[in-house]
Design an enzyme around this catalytic site. Structure first.
Site, PDB file in Angstrom:
ATOM      1  N   PRO A 236     -14.764  38.674 -36.074  1.00  0.00           N
ATOM      2  CA  PRO A 236     -13.326  38.379 -36.117  1.00  0.00           C
ATOM      3  C   PRO A 236     -12.546  39.511 -35.447  1.00  0.00           C
ATOM      4  CG  PRO A 236     -14.106  39.068 -38.279  1.00  0.00           C
ATOM      5  CD  PRO A 236     -15.312  38.960 -37.415  1.00  0.00           C
ATOM      6  N   ASP A 412     -13.749  44.858 -34.913  1.00  0.00           N
ATOM      7  CA  ASP A 412     -14.392  43.838 -35.738  1.00  0.00           C
ATOM      8  C   ASP A 412     -13.859  43.990 -37.160  1.00  0.00           C
ATOM      9  OD1 ASP A 412     -16.075  42.238 -37.251  1.00  0.00           O
ATOM     10  OD2 ASP A 412     -17.909  42.850 -36.204  1.00  0.00           O
ATOM     11  N   HIS A 413     -13.068  43.012 -37.606  1.00  0.00           N
ATOM     12  CA  HIS A 413     -12.396  43.133 -38.906  1.00  0.00           C
ATOM     13  C   HIS A 413     -13.376  43.027 -40.073  1.00  0.00           C
ATOM     14  CE1 HIS A 413      -8.964  43.751 -41.239  1.00  0.00           C
ATOM     15  NE2 HIS A 413      -8.142  42.813 -40.778  1.00  0.00           N
ATOM     16  N   ARG A 414     -14.616  42.633 -39.816  1.00  0.00           N
ATOM     17  CA  ARG A 414     -15.614  42.643 -40.887  1.00  0.00           C
ATOM     18  C   ARG A 414     -15.925  44.070 -41.317  1.00  0.00           C
ATOM     19  NH1 ARG A 414     -20.702  39.804 -38.459  1.00  0.00           N
ATOM     20  NH2 ARG A 414     -20.138  41.279 -36.801  1.00  0.00           N
TER      21      ARG A 414
END
EC number: 2.3.1.12
Length: 442
Positions: A236, A412-414
């Protein structure tokens, strides 16, 4: 019976390659290890040397066509070599012709032929072969890397007895020969590239109300497409956009530009960004991670290798500056320039595009400012740099014109939270605003 040469397995998990250029044509005479063609995959351009001595009968694959591993690409009239392709599993499975492939970037030059005329030299040790008994027409089975190694050691490979399958000469044989007291071989002759085969006729112009043409995607373009889709489907993406006053950076580069030039180095702004990003990876280690999607494990990287996206005629390539934390601005600048040249010439080795911690992509060279760069998965961040433009800013309560650099950080928002990403970007901005801090902190 004609000898059929199939596209060899060139490693790296590659199963196909585009025939970029033929260096031979039908009826040409070739020796073992003469370069036949350049093949391009999604990693690099690779030279394919001839496994036999003989005459070219037919080119089975045209330039610009994608061939698969195991597909016949050329046939030879090569007396004495016909059985080479029927030697059985000992030969085909062990060597599998991949031993005859050499990356242009790894070799740094064309595969060279052994000198045919050698003067006899005196034996100086037990391992030395009788010089007078060397057959100048002797056929030697050996990898190009072994032949190159023999030349570097000053050894005429025809004098070495091979210990591998079917008499194949391996590096250990060269070492044993040298330890026995081998004399230096005569200088090598470089194989001159031969005329290229005639290119196919141009396709007819499209017709109709909505004219269209179709063509196969190149290996590099397919690899780029696959990587981009995989990254966007997996990670994401969030992108932060900011800018920084680089008045001091512009002055610093101007001050040391001539110093670098005196050392043969073209100093650009990019190495400053590399050092600033490296410092951010140290200060915010989460940026220097990746996720193992199969095991749901976080991989913390303890090295600082910065990928530099390079725009080439064939597509986007990402050579890597290894151990950027241990190199000076001058060293990084020189390395980037060298890698960029290799990328444009299609001579990057696969090893030069591996192991990146994080990547920098520069849209500023094309006049762009902010954008949303796609993460080079499995990395978790990518820093985009735009152009430096004169803008009105407020400094000490006054409006002044200053050079301003646009920055875009995708993450990467993870793995990375928004505040962490912004703090990392702020750290990069602080170093670029005052390049003296790069010496102190980066």
């Amino acid at each position: 019976m004609a000898f059929e040469f199939k596209l060899p397995d060139i490693g790296e998990g590659i199963h196909e390659g585009e025939i970029v250029k033929w260096f031979v044509k039908p009826n040409d005479e070739v020796d073992e290890d003469d370069v036949l063609a350049e093949v391009q995959n999604d990693k690099a351009v690779v030279e394919i040397p001839s496994p036999v001595k003989g005459k070219v009968l037919e080119l089975k694959v045209e330039e610009g066509t994608v061939a698969t591993v195991g597909q016949t690409i050329i046939t030879f009239d090569a007396p004495g070599y016909e059985d080479l392709q029927f030697k059985g599993s000992d030969e085909s499975d062990d060597a599998k012709t991949e031993a005859q492939v050499q990356s242009t970037a790894e070799a740094g030059q064309d595969v060279a032929k052994e000198e045919q005329a050698q003067e006899p030299a005196k034996a100086t040790g037990a391992g030395q072969q009788d010089q007078a008994e060397v057959d100048p027409n002797k056929r030697v089975i050996a990898m190009p890397s072994v032949r190159k190694y023999a030349r570097e050691k000053g050894v005429d490979i025809r004098k070495v007895t091979g210990s591998g399958n079917n008499g194949r000469v391996v590096k250990e044989d060269i070492d044993s020969f040298v330890n026995g007291g081998a004399q230096e071989a005569a200088p090598q002759e470089t194989a001159a590239p031969q005329e290229t085969a005639a290119k196919p006729a141009a396709a007819p112009a499209p017709e109709g109300e909505f004219p269209e043409t179709r063509e196969k995607m190149s290996g590099i373009r397919k690899a780029i497409a696959k990587a981009m889709v995989n990254s966007k489907h997996t990670a994401p993406h969030v992108t932060l956009m900011d800018e920084v006053d680089v008045t001091n950076l512009v002055a610093h580069r101007k001050q040391f530009k001539q110093v670098a030039a005196d050392q043969g180095i073209k100093l650009t702004y990019l190495p400053y960004v590399v050092k600033a990003l490296t410092s951010a990876l140290k200060k915010f280690p989460v940026l220097n991670t990746s996720i193992d999607d199969k095991t749901d494990e976080v991989i913390q990287k303890h090295y600082f290798n910065i990928g530099i996206a390079a725009d080439t005629e064939k597509g986007l390539l990402v050579p890597v500056v290894k151990n950027a934390d241990r190199k000076s601005v001058f060293e990084i600048s020189d390395e980037i320039n060298g890698l960029a040249t290799k990328a444009r010439e299609g001579k990057l080795a696969p090893a030069e595009m591996k192991g990146a911690s994080c990547t920098i992509t520069n849209i500023g060279s094309a006049g762009g400012q902010w954008f949303t760069p796609v993460i080079n998965h499995p990395e978790v961040a990518i820093l985009g740099i735009g152009r430096i433009a004169e803008k009105a800013i407020v400094r000490d309560g006054e409006i002044v014109a200053a050079p301003v650099l646009a920055l875009s950080l995708s993450f990467d928002h993870r793995m990375i939270d928004g505040a962490t990403a912004q703090n990392a970007l702020n750290h990069i901005k602080r170093l670029l605003n005052d390049p003296q801090l790069i010496l102190m902190e980066a």
